[in-house]
Design a protein around this motif. Sequence first.
Motif, PDB file in Angstrom:
ATOM      1  N   ARG A   1      11.669  54.907  24.718  1.00  0.00           N
ATOM      2  CA  ARG A   1      12.578  54.394  25.747  1.00  0.00           C
ATOM      3  C   ARG A   1      12.417  52.892  25.942  1.00  0.00           C
ATOM      4  O   ARG A   1      13.387  52.169  26.104  1.00  0.00           O
ATOM      5  N   ASN A   2      11.157  52.429  25.942  1.00  0.00           N
ATOM      6  CA  ASN A   2      10.888  51.010  26.180  1.00  0.00           C
ATOM      7  C   ASN A   2      11.028  50.165  24.924  1.00  0.00           C
ATOM      8  O   ASN A   2      10.953  48.935  25.002  1.00  0.00           O
TER       9      ASN A   2
ATOM     10  N   ARG B   1       5.029  62.886  26.181  1.00  0.00           N
ATOM     11  CA  ARG B   1       5.632  62.016  27.201  1.00  0.00           C
ATOM     12  C   ARG B   1       5.381  60.544  26.884  1.00  0.00           C
ATOM     13  O   ARG B   1       6.262  59.703  27.076  1.00  0.00           O
ATOM     14  N   TYR B   2       4.178  60.230  26.414  1.00  0.00           N
ATOM     15  CA  TYR B   2       3.846  58.839  26.107  1.00  0.00           C
ATOM     16  C   TYR B   2       4.678  58.328  24.929  1.00  0.00           C
ATOM     17  O   TYR B   2       5.191  57.205  24.965  1.00  0.00           O
TER      18      TYR B   2
ATOM     19  N   LYS C   1       8.097  57.642  26.131  1.00  0.00           N
ATOM     20  CA  LYS C   1       8.118  56.394  26.895  1.00  0.00           C
ATOM     21  C   LYS C   1       8.145  55.192  25.956  1.00  0.00           C
ATOM     22  O   LYS C   1       8.871  54.215  26.196  1.00  0.00           O
TER      23      LYS C   1
END
Length: 77
Positions: free
Chosen positions: A32-33, A25-26, A29
């Motif tokens: 995505r960022n 998940r990290y 993220k």
Amino acid sequence: MTQFERNQIRAKLHRLELDERFIERYLAKLDRNGECYAIACRTIDRWEKPDPTATVLQALICGLLAAAAGAWLALVG
């Protein structure tokens, strides 16, 4: 971010004893960022691994203080 950098981040997160689901998940993220490797490393380096020895020591000190306060109250009362 290259695959080598992703593996380096994954290794850092494993050293913090985080589970594989959190790591995935990290990393998602970060993608995505659009964060770069250097910023991700700085962020991860600020995280601390919990120290179980410090927790036990704090509990022992609190117990000792409570016992001392109880003894003082018993003597005064």
